[in-house]
Design a protein around this motif. Sequence first.
Motif, PDB file in Angstrom:
ATOM      1  N   ARG A 149     -36.592 -11.970 -51.752  1.00 36.41           N
ATOM      2  CA  ARG A 149     -37.038 -11.661 -53.115  1.00 36.41           C
ATOM      3  C   ARG A 149     -37.770 -10.314 -53.150  1.00 36.41           C
ATOM      4  N   ASN A 150     -38.602 -10.062 -52.142  1.00 40.83           N
ATOM      5  CA  ASN A 150     -39.365  -8.810 -52.115  1.00 40.83           C
ATOM      6  C   ASN A 150     -38.470  -7.590 -51.952  1.00 40.83           C
ATOM      7  N   MET A 151     -37.278  -7.778 -51.386  1.00 49.49           N
ATOM      8  CA  MET A 151     -36.327  -6.674 -51.259  1.00 49.49           C
ATOM      9  C   MET A 151     -35.541  -6.457 -52.544  1.00 49.49           C
ATOM     10  N   GLY A 152     -35.638  -7.416 -53.485  1.00 49.82           N
ATOM     11  CA  GLY A 152     -34.926  -7.294 -54.748  1.00 49.82           C
ATOM     12  C   GLY A 152     -33.745  -8.214 -54.906  1.00 49.82           C
ATOM     13  N   PHE A 153     -33.469  -9.061 -53.908  1.00 43.24           N
ATOM     14  CA  PHE A 153     -32.342  -9.976 -53.988  1.00 43.24           C
ATOM     15  C   PHE A 153     -32.612 -11.129 -54.964  1.00 43.24           C
ATOM     16  N   THR A 154     -31.559 -11.574 -55.633  1.00 45.17           N
ATOM     17  CA  THR A 154     -31.541 -12.910 -56.219  1.00 45.17           C
ATOM     18  C   THR A 154     -31.298 -13.877 -55.074  1.00 45.17           C
ATOM     19  N   VAL A 155     -32.116 -14.935 -55.007  1.00 48.49           N
ATOM     20  CA  VAL A 155     -32.011 -15.884 -53.894  1.00 48.49           C
ATOM     21  C   VAL A 155     -31.501 -17.229 -54.395  1.00 48.49           C
ATOM     22  N   ILE A 156     -30.455 -17.698 -53.762  1.00 54.90           N
ATOM     23  CA  ILE A 156     -29.956 -19.058 -53.954  1.00 54.90           C
ATOM     24  C   ILE A 156     -30.242 -19.812 -52.663  1.00 54.90           C
ATOM     25  N   THR A 157     -30.792 -20.999 -52.760  1.00 53.13           N
ATOM     26  CA  THR A 157     -31.041 -21.794 -51.563  1.00 53.13           C
ATOM     27  C   THR A 157     -30.127 -23.010 -51.569  1.00 53.13           C
ATOM     28  N   GLU A 158     -30.163 -23.736 -50.456  1.00 52.65           N
ATOM     29  CA  GLU A 158     -29.313 -24.920 -50.336  1.00 52.65           C
ATOM     30  C   GLU A 158     -30.086 -26.021 -49.637  1.00 52.65           C
ATOM     31  N   VAL A 159     -29.908 -27.256 -50.107  1.00 49.77           N
ATOM     32  CA  VAL A 159     -30.487 -28.417 -49.437  1.00 49.77           C
ATOM     33  C   VAL A 159     -29.361 -29.313 -48.947  1.00 49.77           C
ATOM     34  N   GLY A 160     -29.615 -29.989 -47.822  1.00 50.92           N
ATOM     35  CA  GLY A 160     -28.611 -30.873 -47.238  1.00 50.92           C
ATOM     36  C   GLY A 160     -28.047 -30.295 -45.960  1.00 50.92           C
ATOM     37  N   LYS A 161     -27.572 -31.179 -45.097  1.00 53.11           N
ATOM     38  CA  LYS A 161     -27.019 -30.802 -43.809  1.00 53.11           C
ATOM     39  C   LYS A 161     -25.494 -30.883 -43.830  1.00 53.11           C
ATOM     40  N   LYS A 162     -24.871 -30.046 -43.000  1.00 48.38           N
ATOM     41  CA  LYS A 162     -23.413 -30.056 -42.896  1.00 48.38           C
ATOM     42  C   LYS A 162     -22.916 -31.194 -42.002  1.00 48.38           C
ATOM     43  N   ASP A 163     -23.794 -31.754 -41.213  1.00 49.85           N
ATOM     44  CA  ASP A 163     -23.463 -32.881 -40.357  1.00 49.85           C
ATOM     45  C   ASP A 163     -23.483 -34.156 -41.193  1.00 49.85           C
ATOM     46  N   GLY A 164     -22.320 -34.778 -41.365  1.00 51.75           N
ATOM     47  CA  GLY A 164     -22.218 -35.947 -42.227  1.00 51.75           C
ATOM     48  C   GLY A 164     -23.006 -37.142 -41.742  1.00 51.75           C
ATOM     49  N   SER A 165     -23.429 -37.138 -40.474  1.00 51.58           N
ATOM     50  CA  SER A 165     -24.208 -38.265 -39.973  1.00 51.58           C
ATOM     51  C   SER A 165     -25.660 -38.214 -40.442  1.00 51.58           C
ATOM     52  N   GLN A 166     -26.073 -37.080 -41.021  1.00 50.41           N
ATOM     53  CA  GLN A 166     -27.441 -36.938 -41.503  1.00 50.41           C
ATOM     54  C   GLN A 166     -27.453 -37.148 -43.021  1.00 50.41           C
ATOM     55  N   GLU A 167     -27.888 -38.319 -43.439  1.00 49.75           N
ATOM     56  CA  GLU A 167     -27.914 -38.676 -44.860  1.00 49.75           C
ATOM     57  C   GLU A 167     -28.864 -37.773 -45.642  1.00 49.75           C
ATOM     58  N   LEU A 168     -28.478 -37.455 -46.856  1.00 52.07           N
ATOM     59  CA  LEU A 168     -29.362 -36.697 -47.742  1.00 52.07           C
ATOM     60  C   LEU A 168     -30.505 -37.597 -48.184  1.00 52.07           C
ATOM     61  N   ASP A 169     -31.713 -37.175 -47.909  1.00 54.22           N
ATOM     62  CA  ASP A 169     -32.910 -37.921 -48.286  1.00 54.22           C
ATOM     63  C   ASP A 169     -33.393 -37.382 -49.629  1.00 54.22           C
ATOM     64  N   PRO A 170     -33.317 -38.169 -50.710  1.00 57.24           N
ATOM     65  CA  PRO A 170     -33.697 -37.652 -52.029  1.00 57.24           C
ATOM     66  C   PRO A 170     -35.118 -37.112 -52.083  1.00 57.24           C
ATOM     67  N   ALA A 171     -36.067 -37.829 -51.467  1.00 60.77           N
ATOM     68  CA  ALA A 171     -37.464 -37.381 -51.517  1.00 60.77           C
ATOM     69  C   ALA A 171     -37.633 -36.045 -50.807  1.00 60.77           C
ATOM     70  N   ALA A 172     -37.032 -35.911 -49.616  1.00 59.98           N
ATOM     71  CA  ALA A 172     -37.132 -34.658 -48.880  1.00 59.98           C
ATOM     72  C   ALA A 172     -36.421 -33.528 -49.627  1.00 59.98           C
ATOM     73  N   ALA A 173     -35.245 -33.840 -50.206  1.00 59.61           N
ATOM     74  CA  ALA A 173     -34.498 -32.828 -50.952  1.00 59.61           C
ATOM     75  C   ALA A 173     -35.294 -32.353 -52.162  1.00 59.61           C
ATOM     76  N   LEU A 174     -35.910 -33.278 -52.880  1.00 56.95           N
ATOM     77  CA  LEU A 174     -36.703 -32.907 -54.054  1.00 56.95           C
ATOM     78  C   LEU A 174     -37.888 -32.035 -53.668  1.00 56.95           C
ATOM     79  N   SER A 175     -38.508 -32.361 -52.546  1.00 55.36           N
ATOM     80  CA  SER A 175     -39.637 -31.548 -52.077  1.00 55.36           C
ATOM     81  C   SER A 175     -39.178 -30.132 -51.754  1.00 55.36           C
ATOM     82  N   ARG A 176     -38.005 -30.010 -51.092  1.00 57.17           N
ATOM     83  CA  ARG A 176     -37.460 -28.701 -50.768  1.00 57.17           C
ATOM     84  C   ARG A 176     -37.106 -27.915 -52.030  1.00 57.17           C
ATOM     85  N   ILE A 177     -36.484 -28.591 -52.981  1.00 58.71           N
ATOM     86  CA  ILE A 177     -36.086 -27.924 -54.225  1.00 58.71           C
ATOM     87  C   ILE A 177     -37.310 -27.373 -54.941  1.00 58.71           C
ATOM     88  N   GLU A 178     -38.347 -28.199 -55.066  1.00 60.78           N
ATOM     89  CA  GLU A 178     -39.572 -27.758 -55.749  1.00 60.78           C
ATOM     90  C   GLU A 178     -40.196 -26.561 -55.036  1.00 60.78           C
TER      91      GLU A 178
END
Length: 272
Positions: free
Chosen positions: A137-166
């Motif tokens: 952001r300080n360099m001037g970029f628009t930043v898009i982030t991502e939550v979740g793992k590419k490894d399908g064995s790691q379930e998406l945890d809603p509480a952890a994802a919400l914390s990351r999003i916030e």
Amino acid sequence: MSQDVRAYAGVIRDPLPGRARKPRSVGLTMVIDKGLGLGPTRALLELAGEYIDFIKLGFGTAALYPEGILREKVALIRGCGVEPYPGGTFLEAALLQGRLEAFLAATWDLGFRTVEVSEGTIDLDHRDRERAIRAARNMGFTVITEVGKKDGSQELDPAAALSRIEADLAAGAAKVIVEGRESGKGVGLYDREGRLKLGLLERLVAGLPDPGAIIWEAPLKAQQEELIARFGVNVNLGNVPPEEVIALEALRCGLRGDTLRLAIEGARPAAR
């Protein structure tokens, strides 16, 4: 490059009205590009540039382009009002090597103005994730982030994802992607057959301060249809294959049987 006036303008209205036009902050479509040359990229933008907001050069493919072609491709895409960016896996590799600042400087020099911060493969301390977002952001970029793992064995945890999003939004992220990979199967919100885990989706949505801040990766038609039915025509969708952009826009507008049905149902008088 895209035409201002659509064919059949004034003849047929969109059965599902309200589709946001550019410039827009909702109804975003992010395309995943796994190696299109300049010719196919130009053809895609001529046909569908009006319907595309971001083109992600998937994973680390940007590193494999001849520099001159990459510069020309980035300039071509941005000249059509679409923002290209390197895949988040590429930035993860830079973080692993302690080369974040060098990566960001090179990315800016190549003409990109958007980057993705993710940890789909690596694990990031929340402070390192925030530092990466703020550095971009300080360099001037628009930043898009991502939550979740590419490894399908790691379930998406809603509480952890919400914390990351916030935390990501507070650090300056413009949008947050929910992982779905290019397959749309066995990862994030999707089971091995590509079906939405509706209970997981609803738990996530219930805690979101603004669903419009989310880009849902949805490469498969059934996923796109279900998310449009749930959130409306201006839901943000990502990892759309280049050849599916027009088909997705038809879904959004009710010009495909799957969502024309939604328009018909919406026009019926309520049962008494």
